[in-house]
Design a protein around this motif. Structure first.
Motif, short mmCIF file in Angstrom:
data_model
loop_
_atom_site.label_atom_id
_atom_site.label_comp_id
_atom_site.label_asym_id
_atom_site.label_seq_id
_atom_site.Cartn_x
_atom_site.Cartn_y
_atom_site.Cartn_z
N ALA A 1 70.38 -1.60 52.17
CA ALA A 1 71.62 -0.83 52.22
C ALA A 1 71.33 0.49 52.92
O ALA A 1 70.31 1.13 52.65
CB ALA A 1 72.17 -0.57 50.81
N GLY A 2 72.21 0.87 53.81
CA GLY A 2 72.02 2.12 54.52
C GLY A 2 73.30 2.57 55.18
O GLY A 2 74.35 1.92 55.03
N TYR A 3 73.23 3.70 55.90
CA TYR A 3 74.44 4.19 56.54
C TYR A 3 74.09 4.94 57.82
O TYR A 3 72.95 5.37 58.04
CB TYR A 3 75.23 5.11 55.60
N THR A 4 75.08 5.07 58.68
CA THR A 4 75.01 5.96 59.83
C THR A 4 76.17 6.94 59.70
O THR A 4 77.15 6.67 58.99
CB THR A 4 75.11 5.21 61.16
N LEU A 5 76.06 8.07 60.37
CA LEU A 5 77.12 9.08 60.32
C LEU A 5 78.04 8.96 61.53
O LEU A 5 77.60 8.64 62.64
CB LEU A 5 76.54 10.49 60.27
N GLY A 6 79.31 9.19 61.30
CA GLY A 6 80.29 9.19 62.38
C GLY A 6 81.42 10.15 62.04
O GLY A 6 81.35 10.89 61.06
N HIS A 7 82.44 10.13 62.86
CA HIS A 7 83.61 10.96 62.61
C HIS A 7 84.83 10.07 62.43
O HIS A 7 85.05 9.13 63.20
CB HIS A 7 83.85 11.93 63.77
N GLY A 8 85.61 10.34 61.40
CA GLY A 8 86.81 9.57 61.11
C GLY A 8 88.06 10.38 61.35
O GLY A 8 88.06 11.36 62.10
N LYS A 9 89.11 9.98 60.67
CA LYS A 9 90.39 10.66 60.85
C LYS A 9 90.29 12.10 60.38
O LYS A 9 89.48 12.44 59.52
CB LYS A 9 91.48 9.92 60.07
N LYS A 10 91.11 12.95 60.98
CA LYS A 10 91.14 14.39 60.69
C LYS A 10 89.77 15.05 60.90
O LYS A 10 89.43 16.05 60.27
CB LYS A 10 91.63 14.64 59.26
N SER A 11 88.96 14.42 61.80
CA SER A 11 87.63 14.94 62.16
C SER A 11 86.68 15.04 60.97
O SER A 11 85.74 15.83 60.98
CB SER A 11 87.75 16.31 62.84
N ARG A 12 86.92 14.22 59.94
CA ARG A 12 86.02 14.23 58.79
C ARG A 12 84.71 13.51 59.12
O ARG A 12 84.69 12.54 59.87
CB ARG A 12 86.67 13.52 57.60
N ILE A 13 83.61 13.98 58.51
CA ILE A 13 82.36 13.26 58.58
C ILE A 13 82.52 11.95 57.81
O ILE A 13 83.03 11.93 56.69
CB ILE A 13 81.21 14.08 57.98
N ARG A 14 82.07 10.87 58.42
CA ARG A 14 82.26 9.56 57.81
C ARG A 14 80.92 8.84 57.69
O ARG A 14 80.11 8.86 58.62
CB ARG A 14 83.21 8.72 58.67
N TYR A 15 80.68 8.21 56.51
CA TYR A 15 79.52 7.37 56.32
C TYR A 15 79.90 5.93 56.66
O TYR A 15 80.82 5.37 56.06
CB TYR A 15 79.03 7.43 54.87
N ASN A 16 79.21 5.34 57.64
CA ASN A 16 79.40 3.93 57.98
C ASN A 16 78.33 3.13 57.24
O ASN A 16 77.17 3.12 57.65
CB ASN A 16 79.29 3.72 59.49
N VAL A 17 78.72 2.50 56.15
CA VAL A 17 77.76 1.87 55.24
C VAL A 17 77.65 0.38 55.55
O VAL A 17 78.66 -0.31 55.76
CB VAL A 17 78.20 2.07 53.77
N THR A 18 76.42 -0.13 55.57
CA THR A 18 76.16 -1.56 55.71
C THR A 18 75.22 -2.00 54.60
O THR A 18 74.18 -1.37 54.37
CB THR A 18 75.53 -1.88 57.07
#
Length: 381
Positions: A281-298
């Motif tokens: 299990a891990g994640y990468t960082l990205g940007h989502g709606k409203k420019s929020r920091i988003r964790y992309n979890v797999t």
């Protein structure tokens, strides 16, 4: 190798259809089935009949039980449970039979607004259904499947006559047991899934949809129902799959989170990694709606436990949706060894074998240069 069973309920599903399809796919299980019926004490009142027939042009196995006229009534769930518990049945078969019957009793209790212990199975054919459920439990154990799936279920329609009068299809107990399952209306009326068939499905807890990708089909079976349906064969098909190697197929669960703190996501992933069947299990960082920091979890899991791991992800994180899919992976052969007393892993790569020292064994070495020097040796075992 592990086995996966897929139920294609074309005509519907009842206890005898399920058992017939299983016997058709696994004919070697017939001897054990007869032994289990004997150990359950059913020989005195019930005779198993297995026939090879044609149903709407398809070769199929049909299973039925002939009930002795002098067989005593055993309608109450409390009586049936005590009877099964007292038998010489093998433990896993006994446990599965009681679990299936318990689900059925709980559904009847909920539908009639009574305590489970007061359930009276007057809508079920008594000894016939006891035999159906013990047969199903025996064949489930013989299959030894690691996972199950099933097609969408036929809705049916109309009404059936019961001791309570005419009631709609699916009958209340079936509807209770199959809450959460997907149905399809194929335009053919009648009771397509019986309460016993529904209780078996609830016990198996199959994922719905097609069988997972990447499996090898090893066999199939066709079980026939007793009735004739207009415009559709009254059959249940069972497909028996195996994985060539359990490591070749994994379950993948992906989701995004933008409303958890770094501390919260760290704890959540630690708890997910500790879950049964979780491979990574891990994640990468990205940007989502409203420019929020988003964790992309797999999250990767053993294929037959992907639904359990998905539930764990929903419990441990704030996500409100998951993407689940099977993935094939290719794994290089590896073997453990030691280099100068340190644990190592040697991997057979296309260009030749490579060796790496286990990071935990390097952690006690004082400097980065020394750790790098110690980590560059050749395996000695």
């Amino acid at each position: 190798m592990s086995r996966h069973m897929h139920i294609d309920a074309l005509g519907g599903l009842s206890g005898d259809m399920f058992a017939a399809a299983m016997l058709s796919a696994l004919p070697e299980a017939a001897e054990r089935l007869r032994a289990d019926l004997h150990d359950a004490g059913l020989d005195e009142h019930v005779a198993l009949d297995i026939a090879e027939i044609r149903k709407s042009g398809f070769a199929a196995t049909q299973l039925s039980f002939d009930i002795a006229a002098e067989a005593p009534p055993t309608h109450h769930w409390s009586d049936i449970r005590r009877m099964i518990e007292a038998t010489a049945l093998r433990a896993p078969v006994k446990q599965a039979a009681i679990a299936i019957f318990t689900g059925l009793a709980e559904a009847e209790a909920a539908c009639h607004g009574i305590a489970v212990e007061r359930v009276h199975f007057h809508e079920i054919a008594d000894w016939d259904s006891i035999a159906d459920i013990i047969a199903a439990a025996s064949l489930i154990d013989s299959a030894g499947a690691a996972s199950w799936s099933c097609s969408e279920l036929p809705l049916g329609g109309g009404r059936v006559r019961t001791q309570h009068g005419l009631i709609p299809v699916p009958v209340p107990a079936t509807a209770h047991l199959l809450t959460g399952f997907r149905f399809v209306d194929d335009g053919v009326a009648g009771e397509r899934v019986t309460p016993t068939g529904a209780a078996i499905l609830r016990h198996l807890a199959p994922r719905q949809g097609a069988a997972p990708a990447g499996l090898v089909l090893r066999g199939s079976g066709t079980g026939a129902g007793q009735r004739e349906l207009e415009g559709i064969p009254n059959i249940c098909r069972l497909l028996c799959f195996e994985t060539a190697d359990d490591r070749d197929l994994v379950g993948s669960i992906a989701f995004e989170i933008d409303d958890m703190t770094p501390e919260e996501i760290s704890v959540a992933l630690d708890r997910i990694r500790a879950g049964e069947g979780v491979l990574d299990a891990g994640y990468t960082l990205g940007h989502g709606k409203k420019s929020r920091i988003r964790y992309n979890v797999t999250v990767l899991s053993q294929p037959h436990l992907v639904e359990d791991v998905a539930r764990l992800c929903l419990e441990e994180t704030s996500t409100i949706g998951l993407r689940l899919e099977p993935l094939r992976r290719q794994i290089l052969r590896r073997r453990a060894g030691r280099v100068q007393g340190l644990r190592s892993k040697t991997v057979d790569r296309p260009g030749g074998a490579t060796t790496k020292i286990e990071s935990d064994d390097l952690a006690g070495i004082a400097t980065l240069a020394a750790r790098r020097a110690a980590g560059g040796g050749t395996a000695d075992g």
